[in-house]
Design an enzyme around this catalytic site. Structure first.
Site, PDB file in Angstrom:
ATOM      1  CB  CYS A   1      -0.868  -0.010   1.246  1.00 28.50           C
ATOM      2  SG  CYS A   1       0.120   0.050   2.740  1.00 28.50           S
TER       3      CYS A   1
ATOM      4  CG  HIS B   1       3.136  -1.213  12.117  1.00 28.00           C
ATOM      5  ND1 HIS B   1       2.128  -1.575  11.290  1.00 28.00           N
ATOM      6  CD2 HIS B   1       3.999  -2.258  12.145  1.00 28.00           C
ATOM      7  CE1 HIS B   1       2.377  -2.782  10.827  1.00 28.00           C
ATOM      8  NE2 HIS B   1       3.514  -3.218  11.313  1.00 28.00           N
TER       9      HIS B   1
ATOM     10  CG  HIS C   1      -1.165  -4.730  14.817  1.00 26.18           C
ATOM     11  ND1 HIS C   1      -0.559  -3.561  14.423  1.00 26.18           N
ATOM     12  CD2 HIS C   1      -1.087  -5.575  13.771  1.00 26.18           C
ATOM     13  CE1 HIS C   1      -0.151  -3.690  13.169  1.00 26.18           C
ATOM     14  NE2 HIS C   1      -0.460  -4.911  12.747  1.00 26.18           N
TER      15      HIS C   1
ATOM     16  CD  GLU D   1      -2.604   0.898  12.779  1.00 30.02           C
ATOM     17  OE1 GLU D   1      -2.376   0.140  11.820  1.00 30.02           O
ATOM     18  OE2 GLU D   1      -3.667   1.531  12.909  1.00 30.02           O
TER      19      GLU D   1
ATOM     20  CB  SER E   1       1.137  -9.763   7.281  1.00 28.57           C
ATOM     21  OG  SER E   1       0.116  -9.022   6.684  1.00 28.57           O
ATOM     22  CB  SER E   2      -2.837  -8.413  11.507  1.00 24.47           C
ATOM     23  OG  SER E   2      -2.998  -7.090  11.096  1.00 24.47           O
ATOM     24  CG  ASN E   3      -2.415  -6.482   5.634  1.00 28.55           C
ATOM     25  OD1 ASN E   3      -2.507  -6.830   4.478  1.00 28.55           O
ATOM     26  ND2 ASN E   3      -1.248  -6.155   6.181  1.00 28.55           N
TER      27      ASN E   3
ATOM     28  CB  SER F   1       3.921  -6.125   4.287  1.00 29.99           C
ATOM     29  OG  SER F   1       3.180  -7.172   4.844  1.00 29.99           O
TER      30      SER F   1
HETATM   31 FE1  F3S Z   1      -1.004   3.335   5.672  1.00 29.42          FE
HETATM   32 FE2  F3S Z   1      -3.158   2.218   4.930  1.00 29.42          FE
HETATM   33 FE3  F3S Z   1      -0.942   1.164   4.348  1.00 29.42          FE
HETATM   34  S1  F3S Z   1      -2.782   3.128   6.868  1.00 29.42           S
HETATM   35  S2  F3S Z   1       0.409   1.701   5.973  1.00 29.42           S
HETATM   36  S3  F3S Z   1      -1.672   3.109   3.565  1.00 29.42           S
HETATM   37  S4  F3S Z   1      -2.744   0.073   4.957  1.00 29.42           S
END
Ligand code: F3S
Length: 281
Positions: free
Chosen positions: A12, A76, A126, A128, A222-224, A266
């Protein structure tokens, strides 16, 4: 075999930015360079950086013993006391906290200072969430499940501010807010779920509903990625979780017509491409 790769698969914005930041520091060549925790949940990337001399600080204790160098904060984010510690040790701080996470820090700092009880919808363990807690002036409550939401017992009319871990499942967030809604708090709800996660989840759900088998790529911590896997599994029984192309068992995919591929925030593009190539070969 036909392949459908999710457009939203992979890094991301925030992760790309954090990884780029570390490589930029490497290029500057001012050593030593540390990241506070692994820069992302991907062992391949972390290893590559380690080979380039970037060390991972595994704990606060390790940070406390540093006497020189640059410390990079990952996407995070961290609590305020870590910035203070870096400063007090005379270290150079490079902040790669995702701006969306930074926004949560600012929100909870402001709202808790004005007397609101912060409720974070997310996973208490987590990093974050740890970081977000570290910007609250009073202890935050973390709610991850229906049971925890129901068990939340603050007096009626308590001033609360509800935020979310950026990678939390959107539907689950709505369900938990609905439960908290019934408690008659005087509340502000700030939906801080990041669009990148929402888009990735929606697209994964849609693709998983159309294909015969679904591959979810991502690091084991990775939680997501784990959430993506859960979402896909609901739509498609043949959902497989892999970390790299090496985990891909072509035997199980042999008689599959249409295969979908998605990946956590990630996962580098290179790994997604390798999986795609192997499926097509
Ligand atoms: Fe930021 Fe969203 Fe990625 S909060 S780190 S762009 S999942």
């Amino acid at each position: 075999m036909q392949i459908k790769v999710a457009k939203s698969a992979g890094f991301c914005f925030g992760v790309q930015r954090a990884v780029d930041t570390v490589y930029e520091q490497v290029e500057k060549g001012i050593c030593p360079i540390y990241t506070y925790g692994p820069i992302i949940h991907n062992e391949v990337v972390v290893q590559d950086l380690e080979e380039k001399g970037v060390k991972v600080l595994e704990s606060r204790d390790e940070l406390e013993h540093l006497t020189e160098g640059t410390v990079i904060i990952r996407s995070h984010g961290v609590g305020k006391e870590i910035y203070d510690l870096i400063q007090s040790r005379g270290l150079n701080c490079v902040d790669a906290t995702c701006p969306f996470v930074k926004k949560i820090h600012r929100t909870v700092e402001k709202e808790s200072a004005s007397g609101r009880q912060i409720i974070i919808i997310g996973n208490d363990k987590h990093p974050e969430v740890e970081g977000i807690k570290g910007w609250c002036h009073t202890p935050a409550i973390v709610v991850e499940s229906v049971d925890q939401a129901e068990a939340c017992e603050l007096p009626e009319n308590t001033l609360v501010c509800i935020v979310s871990q950026t990678t939390f499942n959107y539907k689950k967030f709505q369900d938990l807010v609905e439960i908290l809604d019934k408690k008659r708090y005087d509340k502000i709800v700030v939906n801080t779920i990041c669009n990148a996660t929402e888009e990735r989840q929606t697209e994964a759900r849609q693709i998983a509903g159309e294909v015969d088998a679904m591959i979810v790529i991502g690091g084991s911590h990775s939680s997501n990625t784990q959430k993506l896997f859960e979402i896909c599994r609901k739509e498609c029984e043949n959902t497989f979780y892999i970390q790299t192309v090496r985990d891909l068992d072509m035997e199980v995919l042999r008689s599959t017509g249409l295969v979908g591929i998605t990946a956590g925030a990630s996962t580098p593009k290179k790994i997604i491409e390798e999986v795609q190539t192997k499926c097509q070969s």
